[in-house]
Design a protein around this motif. Structure first.
Motif, PDB file in Angstrom:
ATOM      1  N   PRO A  54       1.659  11.376   6.477  1.00 17.98           N
ATOM      2  CA  PRO A  54       2.825  11.494   7.363  1.00 17.98           C
ATOM      3  C   PRO A  54       2.777  10.475   8.502  1.00 17.98           C
ATOM      4  N   GLU A  55       3.939  10.035   8.938  1.00 18.96           N
ATOM      5  CA  GLU A  55       4.028   8.990   9.962  1.00 18.96           C
ATOM      6  C   GLU A  55       3.300   9.374  11.242  1.00 18.96           C
ATOM      7  N   ASN A  56       3.390  10.637  11.635  1.00 19.63           N
ATOM      8  CA  ASN A  56       2.712  11.040  12.878  1.00 19.63           C
ATOM      9  C   ASN A  56       1.196  10.929  12.754  1.00 19.63           C
ATOM     10  N   GLU A  57       0.673  11.104  11.544  1.00 23.68           N
ATOM     11  CA  GLU A  57      -0.761  10.924  11.326  1.00 23.68           C
ATOM     12  C   GLU A  57      -1.125   9.440  11.245  1.00 23.68           C
ATOM     13  N   LEU A  58      -0.267   8.645  10.614  1.00 25.82           N
ATOM     14  CA  LEU A  58      -0.532   7.212  10.522  1.00 25.82           C
ATOM     15  C   LEU A  58      -0.659   6.574  11.899  1.00 25.82           C
ATOM     16  N   TYR A  82      -8.115   0.370   9.201  1.00 24.33           N
ATOM     17  CA  TYR A  82      -9.368   0.498   8.449  1.00 24.33           C
ATOM     18  C   TYR A  82      -9.588   1.935   8.010  1.00 24.33           C
ATOM     19  N   CYS A  83      -9.181   2.889   8.861  1.00 27.33           N
ATOM     20  CA  CYS A  83      -9.312   4.300   8.494  1.00 27.33           C
ATOM     21  C   CYS A  83      -8.317   4.683   7.397  1.00 27.33           C
ATOM     22  N   VAL A  84      -7.142   4.090   7.440  1.00 28.26           N
ATOM     23  CA  VAL A  84      -6.157   4.348   6.385  1.00 28.26           C
ATOM     24  C   VAL A  84      -6.704   3.893   5.038  1.00 28.26           C
ATOM     25  N   LEU A 107       0.816  -1.213   0.000  1.00 27.94           N
ATOM     26  CA  LEU A 107       0.000   0.000   0.000  1.00 27.94           C
ATOM     27  C   LEU A 107       0.852   1.267   0.000  1.00 27.94           C
ATOM     28  N   GLY A 108       1.942   1.262   0.767  1.00 24.84           N
ATOM     29  CA  GLY A 108       2.801   2.446   0.817  1.00 24.84           C
ATOM     30  C   GLY A 108       2.090   3.675   1.343  1.00 24.84           C
ATOM     31  N   ALA A 109       1.302   3.504   2.415  1.00 26.69           N
ATOM     32  CA  ALA A 109       0.515   4.618   2.939  1.00 26.69           C
ATOM     33  C   ALA A 109       1.387   5.780   3.394  1.00 26.69           C
ATOM     34  N   SER A 110       2.582   5.476   3.875  1.00 32.29           N
ATOM     35  CA  SER A 110       3.454   6.537   4.402  1.00 32.29           C
ATOM     36  C   SER A 110       3.945   7.492   3.318  1.00 32.29           C
ATOM     37  N   ARG A 111       3.755   7.104   2.046  1.00 32.75           N
ATOM     38  CA  ARG A 111       4.149   8.012   0.970  1.00 32.75           C
ATOM     39  C   ARG A 111       3.199   9.208   0.862  1.00 32.75           C
TER      40      ARG A 111
END
Length: 411
Positions: free
Chosen positions: A62-66, A72-74, A55-59
């Motif tokens: 931001p990590e502090n938000e993750l 499930y929210c991501v 998925l690469g969500a951190s791209r």
């Protein structure tokens, strides 16, 4: 009465984290089912699941938000961003006329289970203050609203496996009655935890097949249950007048919504299937009032199609009773697994893609249709057919039944 058109779509799923990847795999019949690899399943009967990969969500987050978001929210947030981006909606709608109807069946179970373990090992003072906002199932609507600056109605609908289908149907009503110009609708789920799988396994709902190619086989005489999947999907529903005024492209139109309850059993569908029949009839009646059709053309039915013995048999009977030989049927869950609260939205997107391509996606892995199933199930490979209307069915524990009719966009 306003019409509700689809101007944007987004998906995060076991068969693709973008629309193009999802579409390619959907029509090629590539499933995303793999052996369980994130916990020791040696003491489980269940051996496979359908995860989101790469998925690469951190791209993009931001990590502090993750760290403040349950998976499930991501999934839901990234799908909503895709949908809004495709619609080109940002800056083109009154924020108080923009709603968010995003749902989940169970919410942040990974967060809950993690904090239970933290308390067991380290005591209650070490439980995160973010437990509640990461856990509660309405937070997906809240997070998307915050991200989009949407000040209109922000609601999650909890109807188990029909949750995101209900959100789309209620979004349709919000637009029809003039309460919003656009609604971001959909849902997400991330519940591939061992205890959740054990619960489904012990109620005999999950497939115990070890072969990923023969694990999710809806309507097959050897079906053994569903495969648990994860992911999320979102669509932008927009009033036709608002979309037209800003020159937005329409990918399809939600024309009918039927919702009923079995009022029968907490998990099993009512044997007579009457409430499912009524949900289909209500949706088709509403659609025909808006967009009458000849009655000769086939209708593609994206079935709930879980692969459980009772669901498939009851659903097939309801489809046969209402549509007869006109129904061309397949189950997207044969490829994605069952995304529970996110399933309905994923399957609406699959239905839109089917209309646009004139192709019915296959029910992958299904080989021998059960003798009790008397409908035309598309298996093996995608089938070309002349249809401009689809029916997406979603059924949930508690007896929730939802039918959504999607029509091709008007010229």
């Amino acid at each position: 009465m306003e019409r509700a058109v689809i101007t944007g779509m987004g998906v995060v799923s076991p068969i693709g984290n973008s629309l193009s990847e999802f579409e390619t795999n959907l029509f090629a019949g590539h499933h995303g089912i793999v052996p369980i690899d994130h916990f020791d399943a040696s003491d489980m009967g269940v051996k496979v699941y359908a995860p989101v990969r790469d998925l690469g969500a951190s791209r993009t987050i931001p990590e502090n938000e993750l760290r403040r978001l349950d998976p499930y929210c991501v999934f839901g947030l990234l799908a909503a961003r895709q949908a809004v981006g495709q619609a080109g909606l940002r800056g083109h709608v009154d924020p108080y006329r923009l709603g968010v109807f995003m749902s989940s069946g169970l919410g942040g179970t990974e967060t809950l289970l993690g904090e239970v373990e933290t308390m067991r090992q380290r005591g209650p003072r070490r439980v995160s203050p973010l437990l509640l906002p990461k856990w509660i199932p309405n937070m997906i609507a809240g997070i998307v609203s915050i991200d989009m600056g949407a000040h209109g109605a922000s609601i999650s609908h909890n109807a188990a496996c029909a949750s995101s289908a209900v959100s789309i149907g209620e979004g349709l009503r919000l637009i029809r009655h003039g309460y919003a110009d656009a609604v971001i609708c959909g849902g997400a789920e991330a519940i591939a935890q061992k205890v959740v799988m054990a619960g489904f396994q012990n109620m005999r709902a999950l497939s115990t097949a070890g072969d990923p190619d023969r694990a999710s086989i809806p309507f097959d005489r050897e079906r053994k249950g569903f495969v648990l999947g994860e992911g999320g999907a979102a669509i932008v529903l927009e009033s036709a007048s608002h979309a037209g005024a800003r020159g937005a492209r329409s990918f399809g139109e939600i024309t009918g919504y039927g919702v009923t309850s079995d009022a029968s059993h907490i998990t099993a569908p009512a044997a007579d299937g009457e409430a499912i029949v009524r949900s289909i009839e209500f949706a088709l009646r509403e659609a025909n009032a808006l967009r009458p059709e000849s009655g000769d053309e086939p209708i593609y039915v994206n079935a709930h199609g879980t692969g459980t013995v009772l669901n498939d048999r009851t659903e097939a009977t309801a489809i046969s009773r209402t549509l007869g030989d006109r129904a061309l049927v397949s189950s997207t869950k044969s490829m994605t697994g069952h995304l529970l609260g996110g399933a309905g939205a994923v399957e609406v997107i699959a239905s839109v893609m089917a209309i646009r391509k004139g192709l019915v996606p296959p029910t992958v892995g299904t080989a021998q249709i059960d003798d009790d199933i008397d409908i035309d199930i598309v298996t093996g490979a995608a089938r070309r057919a002349p249809f401009s209307r689809t029916l997406s069915l979603s059924l949930g524990f508690g007896g929730h039944n939802v039918g959504l009719v999607i029509d091709a966009p008007e010229d």
